[in-house]
Design a protein around this motif. Structure first.
Motif, mmCIF file in Angstrom:
data_model
loop_
_atom_site.group_PDB
_atom_site.id
_atom_site.type_symbol
_atom_site.label_atom_id
_atom_site.label_comp_id
_atom_site.label_asym_id
_atom_site.label_seq_id
_atom_site.Cartn_x
_atom_site.Cartn_y
_atom_site.Cartn_z
ATOM 1 N N THR A 109 0.917 -1.246 0.045
ATOM 2 C CA THR A 109 -0.041 0.055 -0.035
ATOM 3 C C THR A 109 0.946 1.095 -0.024
ATOM 4 O O THR A 109 1.704 1.176 0.861
ATOM 5 C CB THR A 109 -1.066 -0.043 1.335
ATOM 6 O OG1 THR A 109 -1.841 -1.118 1.264
ATOM 7 C CG2 THR A 109 -1.702 1.279 1.329
ATOM 8 N N PRO A 110 0.775 2.231 -1.013
ATOM 9 C CA PRO A 110 1.594 3.524 -0.971
ATOM 10 C C PRO A 110 1.481 4.053 0.423
ATOM 11 O O PRO A 110 0.343 4.426 0.968
ATOM 12 C CB PRO A 110 0.922 4.235 -2.106
ATOM 13 C CG PRO A 110 0.382 3.265 -3.086
ATOM 14 C CD PRO A 110 -0.269 2.188 -2.091
ATOM 15 N N CYS A 111 2.446 4.728 0.844
ATOM 16 C CA CYS A 111 2.694 5.339 2.064
ATOM 17 C C CYS A 111 2.068 6.813 1.646
ATOM 18 O O CYS A 111 2.648 7.386 0.918
ATOM 19 C CB CYS A 111 4.060 5.404 2.739
ATOM 20 S SG CYS A 111 4.362 6.359 4.284
ATOM 21 N N PRO A 112 1.265 7.359 2.532
ATOM 22 C CA PRO A 112 0.584 8.623 2.293
ATOM 23 C C PRO A 112 1.720 9.547 2.898
ATOM 24 O O PRO A 112 1.496 10.822 2.335
ATOM 25 C CB PRO A 112 -0.756 8.749 3.326
ATOM 26 C CG PRO A 112 -0.383 7.701 4.612
ATOM 27 C CD PRO A 112 0.476 6.583 3.922
ATOM 28 N N HIS A 113 2.849 9.268 3.483
ATOM 29 C CA HIS A 113 3.782 10.262 3.912
ATOM 30 C C HIS A 113 4.796 10.486 2.820
ATOM 31 O O HIS A 113 5.433 11.592 2.317
ATOM 32 C CB HIS A 113 4.334 9.766 5.268
ATOM 33 C CG HIS A 113 3.259 9.783 6.436
ATOM 34 N ND1 HIS A 113 2.768 10.747 6.931
ATOM 35 C CD2 HIS A 113 3.121 8.366 6.915
ATOM 36 C CE1 HIS A 113 2.086 10.191 7.712
ATOM 37 N NE2 HIS A 113 2.058 8.863 7.965
ATOM 38 N N CYS A 114 5.262 9.162 2.251
ATOM 39 C CA CYS A 114 6.468 9.616 1.462
ATOM 40 C C CYS A 114 5.941 8.935 -0.229
ATOM 41 O O CYS A 114 7.053 8.646 -0.998
ATOM 42 C CB CYS A 114 7.816 8.857 2.062
ATOM 43 S SG CYS A 114 7.596 7.015 1.964
ATOM 44 N N SER A 115 4.976 8.221 -0.446
ATOM 45 C CA SER A 115 4.385 7.495 -1.470
ATOM 46 C C SER A 115 5.100 6.315 -1.928
ATOM 47 O O SER A 115 5.147 5.581 -2.886
ATOM 48 C CB SER A 115 4.724 8.359 -2.807
ATOM 49 O OG SER A 115 3.797 9.435 -2.504
ATOM 50 N N SER A 116 5.976 5.876 -1.075
ATOM 51 C CA SER A 116 6.698 4.290 -1.163
ATOM 52 C C SER A 116 5.941 3.309 -1.225
ATOM 53 O O SER A 116 4.805 3.486 -0.365
ATOM 54 C CB SER A 116 7.969 4.123 -0.037
ATOM 55 O OG SER A 116 8.562 2.993 -0.103
ATOM 56 N N THR A 117 6.131 2.295 -1.940
ATOM 57 C CA THR A 117 5.236 1.063 -1.816
ATOM 58 C C THR A 117 5.963 -0.060 -1.204
ATOM 59 O O THR A 117 5.697 -1.105 -1.177
ATOM 60 C CB THR A 117 4.899 0.610 -3.199
ATOM 61 O OG1 THR A 117 6.062 0.442 -3.840
ATOM 62 C CG2 THR A 117 4.038 1.612 -3.892
ATOM 63 N N THR A 163 6.095 -0.984 1.691
ATOM 64 C CA THR A 163 5.300 -1.283 2.763
ATOM 65 C C THR A 163 4.937 -2.521 3.141
ATOM 66 O O THR A 163 4.742 -3.402 2.258
ATOM 67 C CB THR A 163 4.062 -0.249 2.803
ATOM 68 O OG1 THR A 163 3.353 -0.591 1.762
ATOM 69 C CG2 THR A 163 4.415 1.135 2.559
ATOM 70 N N TYR A 164 4.239 -2.667 4.336
ATOM 71 C CA TYR A 164 3.856 -4.172 4.664
ATOM 72 C C TYR A 164 2.438 -3.710 5.578
ATOM 73 O O TYR A 164 2.417 -2.924 6.397
ATOM 74 C CB TYR A 164 4.469 -5.061 4.948
ATOM 75 C CG TYR A 164 5.226 -4.792 6.495
ATOM 76 C CD1 TYR A 164 4.575 -4.996 7.596
ATOM 77 C CD2 TYR A 164 6.473 -4.214 6.706
ATOM 78 C CE1 TYR A 164 5.128 -5.171 8.837
ATOM 79 C CE2 TYR A 164 7.111 -3.808 8.005
ATOM 80 C CZ TYR A 164 6.479 -4.314 9.048
ATOM 81 O OH TYR A 164 6.873 -4.248 10.337
ATOM 82 N N LEU A 165 1.677 -4.930 5.496
ATOM 83 C CA LEU A 165 0.486 -4.753 6.473
ATOM 84 C C LEU A 165 0.800 -5.212 7.672
ATOM 85 O O LEU A 165 1.334 -6.255 8.066
ATOM 86 C CB LEU A 165 -0.459 -5.763 5.779
ATOM 87 C CG LEU A 165 -1.781 -5.846 6.848
ATOM 88 C CD1 LEU A 165 -2.541 -4.668 6.775
ATOM 89 C CD2 LEU A 165 -2.436 -6.988 6.030
ATOM 90 N N CYS A 189 5.699 1.612 6.716
ATOM 91 C CA CYS A 189 6.586 1.978 5.628
ATOM 92 C C CYS A 189 7.967 1.509 5.754
ATOM 93 O O CYS A 189 8.560 2.235 6.732
ATOM 94 C CB CYS A 189 6.404 3.437 5.288
ATOM 95 S SG CYS A 189 7.498 3.997 3.819
ATOM 96 N N LYS A 190 8.796 1.027 4.974
ATOM 97 C CA LYS A 190 10.164 0.581 5.426
ATOM 98 C C LYS A 190 11.043 1.693 4.909
ATOM 99 O O LYS A 190 12.082 1.863 5.482
ATOM 100 C CB LYS A 190 10.612 -0.723 4.553
ATOM 101 C CG LYS A 190 9.971 -1.940 5.246
ATOM 102 C CD LYS A 190 10.145 -3.169 4.335
ATOM 103 C CE LYS A 190 9.349 -4.478 4.638
ATOM 104 N NZ LYS A 190 9.669 -5.447 3.674
#
Length: 160
Positions: A119-127, A129-131, A146-147
């Motif tokens: 899921t794209p991070c709303p802070h930095c847009s990185s994908t 990420t993990y649930l 967000c990693k």
């Protein structure tokens, strides 16, 4: 004379109590509006079947419309239609991101696990990420990590 345009304009003021930057129209919660002799009937669907805010939203729709339109209003929960996250408007998806929530991905019957992954991070847009947990602060949210930027964030859950 009350028109559907009047009703829609008033409904723009009815905000979701759990995501107060979105109104019931942007969330795709309104399924039908009928008007007859100064009487307005609104059919709505909750975003989640067990949403604890359904009665609050119903009462808020009724109050806002009666005040704005000076008429009798009935609000019913439409049990013939099931809400899904594709009903959220494009503008609302951007408002979610600005609010700090990850928006649900659009889907075409994709599996739930795939919809919750990367899921794209709303802070930095990185994908990258993990649930972290399918349970967030409300029924309609999940927790992700967000990693890239190290932030824990919530996502408005995708619903098929």
């Amino acid at each position: 004379m009350i028109t559907k345009d009047h009703v829609y304009k008033a409904l723009e003021q009815v905000m979701d109590p759990e995501v107060p930057v979105l109104n019931v129209l942007e969330l795709g919660m309104i399924t039908d509006i009928s008007i007859a002799d100064g009487y307005v009937r609104v059919d709505m669907i909750p975003t989640f079947a067990a949403c604890p805010a359904v009665n609050y939203i119903r009462n808020n729709i009724k109050t806002v419309l009666e005040q704005a339109l000076d008429c009798t209003v009935e609000v019913n929960v439409n049990k013939q239609i099931t809400w899904n996250s594709n009903r959220i408007s494009e503008a609302a998806l951007e408002k979610l991101r600005t609010f700090g929530l990850a928006a649900p991905q659009r889907h075409n019957g994709d599996g739930y696990v795939e919809l919750m992954s990367h899921t794209p991070c709303p802070h930095c847009s990185s994908t990258d990420t993990y649930l972290r947990s399918p349970f967030g602060s409300t029924l309609c949210r999940a927790m992700h990590y967000c990693k890239s930027c190290g932030n824990l964030f919530e996502q408005f859950k995708p619903v098929e």
